[in-house]
Design a protein around this motif. Structure first.
Motif, mmCIF file in Angstrom:
data_model
loop_
_atom_site.group_PDB
_atom_site.id
_atom_site.type_symbol
_atom_site.label_atom_id
_atom_site.label_comp_id
_atom_site.label_asym_id
_atom_site.label_seq_id
_atom_site.Cartn_x
_atom_site.Cartn_y
_atom_site.Cartn_z
ATOM 1 N N LYS A 2 91.368 -6.999 27.398
ATOM 2 C CA LYS A 2 91.657 -6.134 28.673
ATOM 3 C C LYS A 2 91.407 -4.699 28.509
ATOM 4 N N ASP A 3 91.837 -4.470 27.239
ATOM 5 C CA ASP A 3 91.610 -2.748 26.917
ATOM 6 C C ASP A 3 90.240 -2.449 26.412
ATOM 7 N N ARG A 4 89.279 -3.303 26.487
ATOM 8 C CA ARG A 4 87.747 -3.213 26.042
ATOM 9 C C ARG A 4 87.891 -3.307 24.489
ATOM 10 N N LEU A 5 88.960 -3.964 23.917
ATOM 11 C CA LEU A 5 88.762 -4.337 22.667
ATOM 12 C C LEU A 5 87.879 -5.390 22.683
ATOM 13 N N PRO A 6 86.583 -5.586 21.635
ATOM 14 C CA PRO A 6 85.348 -6.412 21.817
ATOM 15 C C PRO A 6 85.743 -7.983 21.592
ATOM 16 N N ASN A 7 86.716 -8.117 21.029
ATOM 17 C CA ASN A 7 87.209 -9.533 20.459
ATOM 18 C C ASN A 7 88.742 -9.499 20.189
ATOM 19 N N ASN A 8 89.415 -10.526 20.543
ATOM 20 C CA ASN A 8 91.033 -10.666 20.223
ATOM 21 C C ASN A 8 91.314 -11.041 18.918
ATOM 22 N N GLY A 9 90.358 -11.710 18.247
ATOM 23 C CA GLY A 9 90.486 -12.281 16.789
ATOM 24 C C GLY A 9 90.319 -11.110 15.988
ATOM 25 N N ILE A 10 91.281 -10.565 15.391
ATOM 26 C CA ILE A 10 91.228 -9.301 14.444
ATOM 27 C C ILE A 10 91.573 -9.887 13.037
ATOM 28 N N ASN A 11 90.591 -9.477 12.229
ATOM 29 C CA ASN A 11 90.320 -9.753 10.825
ATOM 30 C C ASN A 11 91.014 -8.498 9.811
ATOM 31 N N THR A 12 90.555 -7.468 9.939
ATOM 32 C CA THR A 12 90.940 -6.405 9.269
ATOM 33 C C THR A 12 90.988 -5.029 10.225
ATOM 34 N N ILE A 13 91.901 -4.210 9.558
ATOM 35 C CA ILE A 13 91.972 -2.424 10.047
ATOM 36 C C ILE A 13 92.082 -1.800 8.977
ATOM 37 N N ILE A 14 91.414 -0.537 9.029
ATOM 38 C CA ILE A 14 91.633 0.478 8.202
ATOM 39 C C ILE A 14 91.487 1.687 9.029
ATOM 40 N N GLU A 15 92.348 3.073 8.344
ATOM 41 C CA GLU A 15 91.863 4.418 9.079
ATOM 42 C C GLU A 15 91.151 5.249 8.226
ATOM 43 N N ASP A 16 90.104 5.970 8.908
ATOM 44 C CA ASP A 16 89.334 6.976 7.869
ATOM 45 C C ASP A 16 89.868 8.107 8.000
ATOM 46 N N ARG A 17 89.264 9.003 7.109
ATOM 47 C CA ARG A 17 90.094 10.133 6.876
ATOM 48 C C ARG A 17 90.104 11.355 8.141
ATOM 49 N N SER A 18 89.340 10.934 9.296
ATOM 50 C CA SER A 18 89.332 11.556 10.367
ATOM 51 C C SER A 18 90.420 10.951 11.241
ATOM 52 N N GLY A 19 90.954 9.904 10.929
ATOM 53 C CA GLY A 19 92.183 9.486 11.806
ATOM 54 C C GLY A 19 91.528 8.128 12.790
ATOM 55 N N LYS A 20 90.137 7.792 12.877
ATOM 56 C CA LYS A 20 89.642 6.732 13.302
ATOM 57 C C LYS A 20 90.143 5.515 12.535
ATOM 58 N N LEU A 21 90.355 4.292 13.707
ATOM 59 C CA LEU A 21 90.743 3.137 13.090
ATOM 60 C C LEU A 21 89.650 2.222 13.079
ATOM 61 N N TRP A 22 88.978 1.681 12.048
ATOM 62 C CA TRP A 22 87.971 0.522 12.050
ATOM 63 C C TRP A 22 88.390 -0.630 12.035
ATOM 64 N N ILE A 23 87.758 -1.360 12.855
ATOM 65 C CA ILE A 23 88.421 -2.731 13.128
ATOM 66 C C ILE A 23 87.428 -3.906 13.017
ATOM 67 N N GLY A 24 87.687 -4.856 12.108
ATOM 68 C CA GLY A 24 86.571 -6.102 11.993
ATOM 69 C C GLY A 24 87.366 -7.126 12.614
ATOM 70 N N THR A 25 86.499 -7.737 13.639
ATOM 71 C CA THR A 25 87.034 -8.992 14.359
ATOM 72 C C THR A 25 86.178 -10.186 14.293
ATOM 73 N N ARG A 26 86.373 -11.275 14.752
ATOM 74 C CA ARG A 26 85.558 -12.561 14.633
ATOM 75 C C ARG A 26 84.574 -12.360 15.418
ATOM 76 N N GLY A 27 84.559 -11.439 16.215
ATOM 77 C CA GLY A 27 83.240 -11.136 17.274
ATOM 78 C C GLY A 27 82.754 -9.528 16.571
ATOM 79 N N GLU A 28 82.473 -8.922 17.455
ATOM 80 C CA GLU A 28 81.936 -7.604 17.039
ATOM 81 C C GLU A 28 83.043 -6.525 16.468
ATOM 82 N N ALA A 29 82.547 -5.653 15.575
ATOM 83 C CA ALA A 29 83.222 -4.806 14.826
ATOM 84 C C ALA A 29 83.136 -3.489 15.560
ATOM 85 N N CYS A 30 84.186 -2.621 15.393
ATOM 86 C CA CYS A 30 84.250 -1.388 16.246
ATOM 87 C C CYS A 30 85.175 -0.231 15.687
ATOM 88 N N PHE A 31 85.287 0.713 16.193
ATOM 89 C CA PHE A 31 86.133 1.743 15.894
ATOM 90 C C PHE A 31 87.057 2.284 17.005
#
Length: 361
Positions: A175-204
């Motif tokens: 509902k907040d435009r997260l591409p998929n609700n099934g979350i596998n992993t999350i990291i933060e890069d040096r700029s502060g963005k979160l990189w998110i792996g899902t069971r659908g599409e990956a995103c930041f």
């Protein structure tokens, strides 16, 4: 490019979803009995999904149905003896020394540093789902939970209106435009963005918007389980690209990818599960040689000097017919990794299996 048949259910669980942003009441659901830790000279012999750093150089081990263990260099202490049999998946000791334990069947358990009992957080207290696969602490001290129903955000410094405990959950879902609700992993890069792996599409996530990752052909990266940032600021991850769909079967290509800030480069076509970059700049991966998950699983190291090559050569450290899972570089520089049947350590020369000799047979 070789095309592989990919079964949608591979490496997936059944997850319960719960959506929306929720303020929480965390005071009334606690495991009140004091924890009695158990110790052993041997490590767990069930599946170890994740291995994380603990305080004072210790190693934390999340072992399904066996418990969460702390290894201090001599003994393994089960920190969750009183919680019974749970499907433990991840663990975090935050900067304040509080312990967080993720399960895929009963939410999150929280052990404050100065307390004598666990608090239990579920959808009743506001988590997006009781199936939690990832716990991550960002640079600001915010705790992020990757669940089967979206992302839950916990800010220990933010007080909820009308409460004095300062605890707060905020959920992000499709509902907040997260591409998929099934979350596998999350990291933060040096700029502060979160990189998110899902069971659908990956995103930041840049704090405002979720942006789906796409290759030069406009195709999204799917089913991402491991993401890391190297010393040069490049983002590495294993992913599948959906090329076609034939009935209920997806035709995909899988492999290891690198994002250098301007574009994505495919490094190989092996399956890649967990990925970390160590302090020297070397890259470590676990994954199935066959991207469909069948056959041998291997631990590879890509030396830092080789990563600048378009097709870096990997050194095989270990091969097994059983699944290999999360990876950690410990304070002493050794590499720890989980498996279907326990936890291993590689000290640069030797791989050590911490199960007792009878279980190693």
């Amino acid at each position: 490019m070789t095309k592989l048949l990919y079964v949608c259910g591979l490496l997936m669980l059944a997850f319960c979803a719960s959506c929306g942003r929720t303020k929480t009441d965390l005071s009334d659901d606690k495991t009140r009995s004091e924890t009695i830790d158990t110790v052993s000279s041997y490590g767990p012999k069930t599946m170890v999904r994740n291995v994380k750093k603990g305080r004072n150089g210790s190693v934390l081990i999340a072992a399904s149905f066996a418990g969460v263990f702390r290894y201090d260099g001599k003994i393994f202490t089960n920190l969750t003896s009183k919680l019974g049999s749970r499907r433990f998946w991840d663990v975090l000791e935050d900067r304040a020394g509080n312990l967080w334990v993720a399960t895929t069947d009963s939410g999150v358990y929280y052990y404050p540093k100065q307390a004598k009992s666990f608090q239990h957080f579920t959808t009743r207290q506001g988590l997006a789902s009781n199936s939690v696969l990832r716990i991550f602490e960002d640079k600001a001290g915010i705790i992020w939970f990757g669940t089967g129903g979206g992302i839950s955000r916990y800010d220990p410094q933010r007080a909820v209106s009308g409460r004095s405990d300062g605890q707060f959950f905020q959920n992000f879902t499709t509902k907040d435009r997260l591409p998929n609700n099934g979350i596998n992993t999350i990291i933060e890069d040096r700029s502060g963005k979160l990189w998110i792996g899902t069971r659908g599409e990956a995103c930041f996530y840049d704090g405002k918007t979720f942006t789906i990752l796409r290759n030069k052909d406009g195709k999204a990266f799917n089913n991402v389980w491991g993401i890391t940032e190297d010393k040069m600021g490049n983002i590495w991850f294993g992913a599948a690209i959906i090329e076609d769909k034939k009935g209920d079967t997806l035709v995909v290509t899988a492999g290891l990818w690198c994002y250098d800030g301007s574009g994505f480069t495919k490094i190989n076509q092996r399956g890649n599960s967990a990925i970390i970059a160590d302090r020297k700049g070397n890259l470590w991966t676990t994954g199935a040689v066959n991207p469909n998950g069948v056959g041998a699983w291997k631990l590879f190291r890509y030396d830092q000097q080789a990563l600048s090559s378009k097709m870096p050569v990997a050194t095989e450290i270990m091969s097994t017919e059983k699944m290999l899972c999360g990876i950690l570089e410990a304070d002493d520089g050794s590499i720890w990794f989980g498996s279907m049947n326990g936890v291993y350590q590689f000290d640069g020369k030797t791989v050590t299996d911490f199960r007792n000799k009878e279980d190693q047979k």
